[in-house]
Design a protein around this motif. Sequence first.
Motif, PDB file in Angstrom:
ATOM      1  N   LYS A   9       0.683  -1.631   0.189  1.00  0.00           N
ATOM      2  CA  LYS A   9       0.001  -0.213   0.374  1.00  0.00           C
ATOM      3  C   LYS A   9       1.182   1.337  -0.136  1.00  0.00           C
ATOM      4  CE  LYS A   9      -0.828   0.158   4.874  1.00  0.00           C
ATOM      5  NZ  LYS A   9      -2.129  -0.093   5.979  1.00  0.00           N
ATOM      6  N   ASP A  10       2.047   1.231   0.274  1.00  0.00           N
ATOM      7  CA  ASP A  10       2.200   2.546   0.563  1.00  0.00           C
ATOM      8  C   ASP A  10       3.735   2.616  -0.840  1.00  0.00           C
ATOM      9  OD1 ASP A  10       2.565   2.846   3.190  1.00  0.00           O
ATOM     10  OD2 ASP A  10       3.797   1.920   4.284  1.00  0.00           O
ATOM     11  N   GLN A  11       3.609   1.663  -1.640  1.00  0.00           N
ATOM     12  CA  GLN A  11       4.394   1.841  -3.283  1.00  0.00           C
ATOM     13  C   GLN A  11       3.174   1.887  -3.869  1.00  0.00           C
ATOM     14  OE1 GLN A  11       6.872  -1.548  -3.901  1.00  0.00           O
ATOM     15  NE2 GLN A  11       6.558  -1.990  -2.309  1.00  0.00           N
ATOM     16  N   GLY A  12       1.972   2.402  -3.436  1.00  0.00           N
ATOM     17  CA  GLY A  12       0.660   3.144  -3.917  1.00  0.00           C
ATOM     18  C   GLY A  12      -0.523   1.836  -4.848  1.00  0.00           C
ATOM     19  N   PHE A  13      -0.443   0.377  -4.310  1.00  0.00           N
ATOM     20  CA  PHE A  13      -1.312  -0.073  -4.015  1.00  0.00           C
ATOM     21  C   PHE A  13      -2.369  -0.693  -3.653  1.00  0.00           C
ATOM     22  CE2 PHE A  13      -3.041  -4.560  -3.240  1.00  0.00           C
ATOM     23  CZ  PHE A  13      -3.344  -5.018  -4.306  1.00  0.00           C
ATOM     24  N   ILE A  14      -3.103  -0.226  -4.208  1.00  0.00           N
ATOM     25  CA  ILE A  14      -4.683  -0.046  -3.414  1.00  0.00           C
ATOM     26  C   ILE A  14      -5.233  -1.147  -3.994  1.00  0.00           C
ATOM     27  CG2 ILE A  14      -7.063   0.895  -3.675  1.00  0.00           C
ATOM     28  CD1 ILE A  14      -4.852   3.237  -4.805  1.00  0.00           C
ATOM     29  N   ALA A  15      -6.492  -2.169  -2.548  1.00  0.00           N
ATOM     30  CA  ALA A  15      -7.156  -3.251  -2.964  1.00  0.00           C
ATOM     31  C   ALA A  15      -8.234  -2.061  -2.828  1.00  0.00           C
ATOM     32  CB  ALA A  15      -7.134  -4.276  -2.090  1.00  0.00           C
ATOM     33  N   PRO A  66     -16.638 -14.839  -6.257  1.00  0.00           N
ATOM     34  CA  PRO A  66     -14.620 -14.238  -5.651  1.00  0.00           C
ATOM     35  C   PRO A  66     -14.243 -14.229  -7.309  1.00  0.00           C
ATOM     36  CG  PRO A  66     -15.715 -15.237  -3.355  1.00  0.00           C
ATOM     37  CD  PRO A  66     -16.213 -15.970  -5.495  1.00  0.00           C
ATOM     38  N   SER A  67     -13.507 -13.312  -7.935  1.00  0.00           N
ATOM     39  CA  SER A  67     -12.674 -12.969  -9.211  1.00  0.00           C
ATOM     40  C   SER A  67     -11.539 -12.091  -8.943  1.00  0.00           C
ATOM     41  CB  SER A  67     -13.546 -13.018  -9.906  1.00  0.00           C
ATOM     42  OG  SER A  67     -14.205 -11.582  -9.889  1.00  0.00           O
ATOM     43  N   LEU A  68     -10.464 -12.230  -9.784  1.00  0.00           N
ATOM     44  CA  LEU A  68     -10.031 -10.598  -9.375  1.00  0.00           C
ATOM     45  C   LEU A  68      -9.111  -9.593 -10.466  1.00  0.00           C
ATOM     46  CD1 LEU A  68      -7.010 -11.853  -6.858  1.00  0.00           C
ATOM     47  CD2 LEU A  68      -8.927 -10.755  -5.958  1.00  0.00           C
ATOM     48  N   SER A  69      -9.388  -8.861 -10.317  1.00  0.00           N
ATOM     49  CA  SER A  69      -8.880  -8.542 -11.863  1.00  0.00           C
ATOM     50  C   SER A  69      -7.667  -7.461 -11.332  1.00  0.00           C
ATOM     51  CB  SER A  69     -10.072  -7.549 -12.364  1.00  0.00           C
ATOM     52  OG  SER A  69     -11.541  -8.476 -12.771  1.00  0.00           O
ATOM     53  N   LEU A  70      -6.850  -6.787 -12.445  1.00  0.00           N
ATOM     54  CA  LEU A  70      -5.626  -5.651 -11.679  1.00  0.00           C
ATOM     55  C   LEU A  70      -5.617  -4.828 -12.589  1.00  0.00           C
ATOM     56  CD1 LEU A  70      -3.124  -5.380  -9.479  1.00  0.00           C
ATOM     57  CD2 LEU A  70      -1.701  -6.931 -11.680  1.00  0.00           C
ATOM     58  N   ILE A  71      -6.189  -3.568 -11.950  1.00  0.00           N
ATOM     59  CA  ILE A  71      -6.419  -2.499 -12.657  1.00  0.00           C
ATOM     60  C   ILE A  71      -5.215  -1.153 -12.377  1.00  0.00           C
ATOM     61  CG2 ILE A  71      -7.798  -0.968 -13.409  1.00  0.00           C
ATOM     62  CD1 ILE A  71     -10.196  -2.265 -12.637  1.00  0.00           C
ATOM     63  N   GLY A  72      -3.982  -1.340 -13.888  1.00  0.00           N
ATOM     64  CA  GLY A  72      -3.701  -0.122 -13.185  1.00  0.00           C
ATOM     65  C   GLY A  72      -3.313   0.631 -13.257  1.00  0.00           C
ATOM     66  N   PRO A  73      -2.363   2.674 -13.917  1.00  0.00           N
ATOM     67  CA  PRO A  73      -2.606   3.783 -13.635  1.00  0.00           C
ATOM     68  C   PRO A  73      -3.643   4.508 -14.910  1.00  0.00           C
ATOM     69  CG  PRO A  73      -0.841   3.141 -12.817  1.00  0.00           C
ATOM     70  CD  PRO A  73      -1.126   1.640 -13.676  1.00  0.00           C
ATOM     71  N   ILE A  89       1.024  -7.923  -8.848  1.00  0.00           N
ATOM     72  CA  ILE A  89       0.855  -6.789  -8.747  1.00  0.00           C
ATOM     73  C   ILE A  89       2.709  -6.192  -8.750  1.00  0.00           C
ATOM     74  CG2 ILE A  89       0.629  -6.002  -6.189  1.00  0.00           C
ATOM     75  CD1 ILE A  89      -1.539  -7.987  -5.808  1.00  0.00           C
ATOM     76  N   VAL A  90       3.737  -6.684  -8.251  1.00  0.00           N
ATOM     77  CA  VAL A  90       4.917  -6.344  -8.567  1.00  0.00           C
ATOM     78  C   VAL A  90       5.282  -5.154  -9.867  1.00  0.00           C
ATOM     79  CG1 VAL A  90       7.043  -6.509  -7.938  1.00  0.00           C
ATOM     80  CG2 VAL A  90       5.684  -7.396  -6.214  1.00  0.00           C
ATOM     81  N   ALA A  91       4.981  -5.949 -10.756  1.00  0.00           N
ATOM     82  CA  ALA A  91       5.321  -5.396 -12.007  1.00  0.00           C
ATOM     83  C   ALA A  91       3.927  -4.767 -12.343  1.00  0.00           C
ATOM     84  CB  ALA A  91       4.779  -6.954 -13.082  1.00  0.00           C
ATOM     85  N   ALA A  92       3.160  -4.466 -11.804  1.00  0.00           N
ATOM     86  CA  ALA A  92       1.949  -3.850 -12.168  1.00  0.00           C
ATOM     87  C   ALA A  92       2.182  -1.687 -10.990  1.00  0.00           C
ATOM     88  CB  ALA A  92       0.557  -3.757 -11.839  1.00  0.00           C
ATOM     89  N   LEU A  93       2.928  -2.803 -10.130  1.00  0.00           N
ATOM     90  CA  LEU A  93       3.669  -1.137  -9.633  1.00  0.00           C
ATOM     91  C   LEU A  93       4.790  -0.872 -10.234  1.00  0.00           C
ATOM     92  CD1 LEU A  93       2.950  -2.610  -6.033  1.00  0.00           C
ATOM     93  CD2 LEU A  93       1.644  -0.829  -6.387  1.00  0.00           C
ATOM     94  N   ASN A  94       5.528  -1.643 -11.002  1.00  0.00           N
ATOM     95  CA  ASN A  94       6.897  -1.195 -10.977  1.00  0.00           C
ATOM     96  C   ASN A  94       6.578  -0.389 -12.936  1.00  0.00           C
ATOM     97  OD1 ASN A  94       8.774  -1.380  -9.464  1.00  0.00           O
ATOM     98  ND2 ASN A  94       8.674  -3.954  -9.752  1.00  0.00           N
ATOM     99  N   GLY A  95       5.397  -0.176 -13.032  1.00  0.00           N
ATOM    100  CA  GLY A  95       5.268   0.156 -14.652  1.00  0.00           C
ATOM    101  C   GLY A  95       4.855  -0.654 -15.807  1.00  0.00           C
TER     102      GLY A  95
END
Length: 98
Positions: A9-15, A66-73, A89-95
């Motif tokens: 969360k401190d790197q910008g990840f929001i769930a 339950p399902s998950l989606s990963l949405i970037g900037p 998640i790590v890859a998305a946080l790194n752009g």
Amino acid sequence: MQTWYEKYKDQGFIAISLITETYDEVPPAQEDLQDWANEYGQTFPVLSDAIRVVDRFSERPGVSLPSLSLIGPGGEVILADAEVTEDDIVAALNGGTR
């Protein structure tokens, strides 16, 4: 998800949990959402999804499992209705994407 939220969360990840209906098949009230978050130990936002926004990110519209989606900037859908991993998640946080 809670573990990843705490870790990143401190790197910008929001769930966000989106709940479309209760077991009584009605949109959840705020109390229902809080009860659900408490029951599962979630500290990230839990929102009512009465208009089923979740279907926009699902390969299976209408499915409430339950399902998950990963949405970037910028709202870019990186993974839709998928098995999201910590590496994703790590890859998305790194752009990027994994």
